[in-house]
Design a protein around this motif. Sequence first.
Motif, PDB file in Angstrom:
ATOM      1  N   VAL A 437       0.855  -1.192   0.000  1.00  0.00           N
ATOM      2  CA  VAL A 437       0.000   0.000   0.000  1.00  0.00           C
ATOM      3  C   VAL A 437       0.887   1.236   0.000  1.00  0.00           C
ATOM      4  O   VAL A 437       1.774   1.380   0.842  1.00  0.00           O
ATOM      5  CB  VAL A 437      -0.918   0.041   1.236  1.00  0.00           C
ATOM      6  CG1 VAL A 437      -1.863   1.244   1.148  1.00  0.00           C
ATOM      7  CG2 VAL A 437      -1.713  -1.241   1.383  1.00  0.00           C
ATOM      8  N   ILE A 438       0.669   2.119  -0.972  1.00  0.00           N
ATOM      9  CA  ILE A 438       1.399   3.377  -1.080  1.00  0.00           C
ATOM     10  C   ILE A 438       0.381   4.512  -1.161  1.00  0.00           C
ATOM     11  O   ILE A 438      -0.670   4.377  -1.791  1.00  0.00           O
ATOM     12  CB  ILE A 438       2.292   3.401  -2.333  1.00  0.00           C
ATOM     13  CG1 ILE A 438       3.375   2.332  -2.230  1.00  0.00           C
ATOM     14  CG2 ILE A 438       2.943   4.774  -2.524  1.00  0.00           C
ATOM     15  CD1 ILE A 438       4.187   2.193  -3.496  1.00  0.00           C
ATOM     16  N   ALA A 439       0.708   5.632  -0.526  1.00  0.00           N
ATOM     17  CA  ALA A 439      -0.144   6.818  -0.611  1.00  0.00           C
ATOM     18  C   ALA A 439       0.668   7.984  -1.147  1.00  0.00           C
ATOM     19  O   ALA A 439       1.862   8.120  -0.843  1.00  0.00           O
ATOM     20  CB  ALA A 439      -0.720   7.166   0.753  1.00  0.00           C
ATOM     21  N   THR A 440       0.033   8.824  -1.947  1.00  0.00           N
ATOM     22  CA  THR A 440       0.671  10.032  -2.469  1.00  0.00           C
ATOM     23  C   THR A 440      -0.273  11.225  -2.307  1.00  0.00           C
ATOM     24  O   THR A 440      -1.496  11.081  -2.401  1.00  0.00           O
ATOM     25  CB  THR A 440       1.024   9.884  -3.964  1.00  0.00           C
ATOM     26  OG1 THR A 440      -0.158   9.542  -4.707  1.00  0.00           O
ATOM     27  CG2 THR A 440       2.071   8.806  -4.179  1.00  0.00           C
ATOM     28  N   GLY A 441       0.305  12.384  -2.059  1.00  0.00           N
ATOM     29  CA  GLY A 441      -0.471  13.615  -1.943  1.00  0.00           C
ATOM     30  C   GLY A 441       0.015  14.632  -2.954  1.00  0.00           C
ATOM     31  O   GLY A 441       1.156  14.567  -3.423  1.00  0.00           O
ATOM     32  N   SER A 442      -0.835  15.614  -3.257  1.00  0.00           N
ATOM     33  CA  SER A 442      -0.529  16.494  -4.382  1.00  0.00           C
ATOM     34  C   SER A 442      -1.084  17.900  -4.203  1.00  0.00           C
ATOM     35  O   SER A 442      -1.949  18.159  -3.361  1.00  0.00           O
ATOM     36  CB  SER A 442      -1.114  15.873  -5.666  1.00  0.00           C
ATOM     37  OG  SER A 442      -1.084  16.764  -6.753  1.00  0.00           O
ATOM     38  N   VAL A 443      -0.552  18.786  -5.046  1.00  0.00           N
ATOM     39  CA  VAL A 443      -1.088  20.143  -5.144  1.00  0.00           C
ATOM     40  C   VAL A 443      -2.528  20.113  -5.655  1.00  0.00           C
ATOM     41  O   VAL A 443      -3.291  21.062  -5.447  1.00  0.00           O
ATOM     42  CB  VAL A 443      -0.189  20.995  -6.073  1.00  0.00           C
ATOM     43  CG1 VAL A 443      -0.766  22.381  -6.304  1.00  0.00           C
ATOM     44  CG2 VAL A 443       1.216  21.123  -5.472  1.00  0.00           C
ATOM     45  N   ASP A 444      -2.936  19.014  -6.300  1.00  0.00           N
ATOM     46  CA  ASP A 444      -4.320  18.915  -6.797  1.00  0.00           C
ATOM     47  C   ASP A 444      -5.326  18.627  -5.677  1.00  0.00           C
ATOM     48  O   ASP A 444      -6.497  18.378  -5.948  1.00  0.00           O
ATOM     49  CB  ASP A 444      -4.437  17.873  -7.914  1.00  0.00           C
ATOM     50  CG  ASP A 444      -4.158  16.444  -7.441  1.00  0.00           C
ATOM     51  OD1 ASP A 444      -4.121  16.188  -6.220  1.00  0.00           O
ATOM     52  OD2 ASP A 444      -3.977  15.563  -8.311  1.00  0.00           O
ATOM     53  N   LYS A 445      -4.853  18.631  -4.405  1.00  0.00           N
ATOM     54  CA  LYS A 445      -5.694  18.497  -3.206  1.00  0.00           C
ATOM     55  C   LYS A 445      -6.205  17.079  -2.983  1.00  0.00           C
ATOM     56  O   LYS A 445      -7.089  16.865  -2.157  1.00  0.00           O
ATOM     57  CB  LYS A 445      -6.888  19.474  -3.249  1.00  0.00           C
ATOM     58  CG  LYS A 445      -6.524  20.914  -3.542  1.00  0.00           C
ATOM     59  CD  LYS A 445      -7.763  21.775  -3.679  1.00  0.00           C
ATOM     60  CE  LYS A 445      -7.410  23.152  -4.227  1.00  0.00           C
ATOM     61  NZ  LYS A 445      -8.610  23.973  -4.451  1.00  0.00           N
ATOM     62  N   THR A 446      -5.699  16.101  -3.733  1.00  0.00           N
ATOM     63  CA  THR A 446      -6.172  14.730  -3.578  1.00  0.00           C
ATOM     64  C   THR A 446      -5.109  13.861  -2.911  1.00  0.00           C
ATOM     65  O   THR A 446      -3.902  14.097  -3.050  1.00  0.00           O
ATOM     66  CB  THR A 446      -6.556  14.095  -4.912  1.00  0.00           C
ATOM     67  OG1 THR A 446      -5.380  13.898  -5.715  1.00  0.00           O
ATOM     68  CG2 THR A 446      -7.561  14.954  -5.667  1.00  0.00           C
ATOM     69  N   LEU A 447      -5.597  12.857  -2.212  1.00  0.00           N
ATOM     70  CA  LEU A 447      -4.763  11.809  -1.633  1.00  0.00           C
ATOM     71  C   LEU A 447      -5.095  10.524  -2.384  1.00  0.00           C
ATOM     72  O   LEU A 447      -6.256  10.148  -2.467  1.00  0.00           O
ATOM     73  CB  LEU A 447      -5.086  11.657  -0.146  1.00  0.00           C
ATOM     74  CG  LEU A 447      -4.417  10.526   0.620  1.00  0.00           C
ATOM     75  CD1 LEU A 447      -2.917  10.737   0.692  1.00  0.00           C
ATOM     76  CD2 LEU A 447      -5.006  10.413   2.023  1.00  0.00           C
ATOM     77  N   LYS A 448      -4.070   9.898  -2.952  1.00  0.00           N
ATOM     78  CA  LYS A 448      -4.322   8.674  -3.731  1.00  0.00           C
ATOM     79  C   LYS A 448      -3.720   7.474  -3.032  1.00  0.00           C
ATOM     80  O   LYS A 448      -2.610   7.538  -2.488  1.00  0.00           O
ATOM     81  CB  LYS A 448      -3.759   8.805  -5.147  1.00  0.00           C
ATOM     82  CG  LYS A 448      -4.480   9.860  -5.984  1.00  0.00           C
ATOM     83  CD  LYS A 448      -4.275   9.673  -7.458  1.00  0.00           C
ATOM     84  CE  LYS A 448      -5.119  10.658  -8.266  1.00  0.00           C
ATOM     85  NZ  LYS A 448      -5.082  10.379  -9.715  1.00  0.00           N
ATOM     86  N   ILE A 449      -4.482   6.373  -3.054  1.00  0.00           N
ATOM     87  CA  ILE A 449      -4.060   5.116  -2.458  1.00  0.00           C
ATOM     88  C   ILE A 449      -3.814   4.108  -3.568  1.00  0.00           C
ATOM     89  O   ILE A 449      -4.715   3.784  -4.349  1.00  0.00           O
ATOM     90  CB  ILE A 449      -5.117   4.575  -1.484  1.00  0.00           C
ATOM     91  CG1 ILE A 449      -5.501   5.624  -0.429  1.00  0.00           C
ATOM     92  CG2 ILE A 449      -4.618   3.280  -0.826  1.00  0.00           C
ATOM     93  CD1 ILE A 449      -4.379   6.038   0.496  1.00  0.00           C
ATOM     94  N   PHE A 450      -2.578   3.621  -3.644  1.00  0.00           N
ATOM     95  CA  PHE A 450      -2.225   2.560  -4.587  1.00  0.00           C
ATOM     96  C   PHE A 450      -2.034   1.282  -3.770  1.00  0.00           C
ATOM     97  O   PHE A 450      -1.196   1.246  -2.865  1.00  0.00           O
ATOM     98  CB  PHE A 450      -0.934   2.904  -5.335  1.00  0.00           C
ATOM     99  CG  PHE A 450      -1.024   4.153  -6.166  1.00  0.00           C
ATOM    100  CD1 PHE A 450      -1.418   4.101  -7.490  1.00  0.00           C
ATOM    101  CD2 PHE A 450      -0.718   5.387  -5.615  1.00  0.00           C
ATOM    102  CE1 PHE A 450      -1.505   5.258  -8.262  1.00  0.00           C
ATOM    103  CE2 PHE A 450      -0.805   6.548  -6.365  1.00  0.00           C
ATOM    104  CZ  PHE A 450      -1.204   6.475  -7.699  1.00  0.00           C
ATOM    105  N   ALA A 451      -2.831   0.268  -4.068  1.00  0.00           N
ATOM    106  CA  ALA A 451      -2.782  -0.946  -3.265  1.00  0.00           C
ATOM    107  C   ALA A 451      -2.982  -2.180  -4.138  1.00  0.00           C
ATOM    108  O   ALA A 451      -3.600  -2.102  -5.204  1.00  0.00           O
ATOM    109  CB  ALA A 451      -3.855  -0.902  -2.175  1.00  0.00           C
ATOM    110  N   ASN A 452      -2.451  -3.294  -3.658  1.00  0.00           N
ATOM    111  CA  ASN A 452      -2.574  -4.555  -4.378  1.00  0.00           C
ATOM    112  C   ASN A 452      -4.005  -5.059  -4.319  1.00  0.00           C
ATOM    113  O   ASN A 452      -4.683  -4.873  -3.317  1.00  0.00           O
ATOM    114  CB  ASN A 452      -1.643  -5.591  -3.767  1.00  0.00           C
ATOM    115  CG  ASN A 452      -1.364  -6.732  -4.711  1.00  0.00           C
ATOM    116  OD1 ASN A 452      -1.866  -6.747  -5.843  1.00  0.00           O
ATOM    117  ND2 ASN A 452      -0.549  -7.681  -4.276  1.00  0.00           N
TER     118      ASN A 452
END
Length: 452
Positions: A437-452
């Motif tokens: 599980v990896i999470a990334t945050g951005s200037v686009d105001k979203t938090l994204k979860i990448f998971a198997n």
Amino acid sequence: MSRTLPSRQAEELNKSIIAYLVANNLPNAAAALRQEASLGEDVFDAATTKKYESLLEKKWTSIVRLQKKIMDLESRNGSLQSELDNATPTSLARRNQDPASWLPRLPSRHTLESHRDTITCIAFHPRFSSIASGSDDCTIKIWDWELGELEQTIKGHTRAVLGVDYGGPRGATLLASCSSDLSIKIWDPADQYKNIRTLQGHDHSVSAVRFLPSASGAQSGNLLVSASGDKTLRIWDATTGYCLKALKGHSGWVRDVCPSLDGQFVLSTAADHTARLWDVSTPNPEGKVVMTGHENLVRCGAFAPPASYKHLARLAGLTKAPPATSTAEFMATGSRDKTIRLWDARGTCIKTLVGHDNWITSLVFHPGGKHLLSVADDKSLRCWDLSQDGKCVKVLDGAHGHFITCMRWAPSISREVNGGGADQAEGEATAESIRCVIATGSVDKTLKIFAN
């Protein structure tokens, strides 16, 4: 022409259209439709109009949301089908059985939206499926990353939140946050994230805060390390709120700080184009190594896990990998010069990774040891294979719609092996289970979860 809708649904649709026309001051059109549909005052009175006036708009917006979900699912399905078409039975089995070979792929499992400004930092809870995100909107939000749901919004800082981290004594996990308001705050997840302590001492923005792990047993788990624009690092006792030590050496804003797995060392990166390795296990912490070579601000850093030593040892020209008990043998730094540098414990750059088109903002080593992951202002996430001389083997272009500011890998889960009996040697009672599980945050105001 045959009627598509049953008579009852057709009548509901007519009522919704008439109510919508009335609500939007189109009485002539509403009257014409009522006459054509034979809906007199006895059937369609004021109460009925009120009941139906917002129904059409609700249905319309729900259709738009469903269409977006369908498009996202189609995109995910296409990505999975592509992987399936290019996979062999062996590679599929390996990917499903060996978390050490897993890498993130598009689209993300969840895209979480609620912040009103740039997401600057993220941290996973060590045991539960909670993740905290800090933002320029001055708030911290707690999410359930498995369900993709917002659980709580924490307010307390008066300026941008720049760093968050979970840690503390075993069984008493705390959340620490730092801000441009010059403060560090401690929150108690067991008590609805109540603010239990505020640490003051830096005289500039506090850009990063991390708990020092207590794996060595020499520490209580109560220690924090922070980095600031005042050019110092500070070590704090989270229980008392006292600053125990100020570490001086950088000549520019200290942008990031990362502790080693056992909490004995910290790696700091700064605007003075350098990174520094500090030994904080002694009563008088000292700088051990200064890493020079970047041509711009050094934004982020990370310690390599022992699982990667065999790959990095080859890059360093060593015939034998260092012992796994040594926790500060290799490090990585990312800079605004668009490069990633890999370093050994002597401060020698053993490899420079080039590929990003903009400032690099965050790095994480794959717990399996074979890969290093990076994100940058070029909106991409890149995966570098350390066993192939640091070759970039995967690029997630457009992982976010704007600059990617932060990234974290979910901590591994400790589990008992061989029963964990009392006569078992120390260090052999538990094993680490990798969470993909990896999470990334951005200037686009979203938090994204990448998971198997």
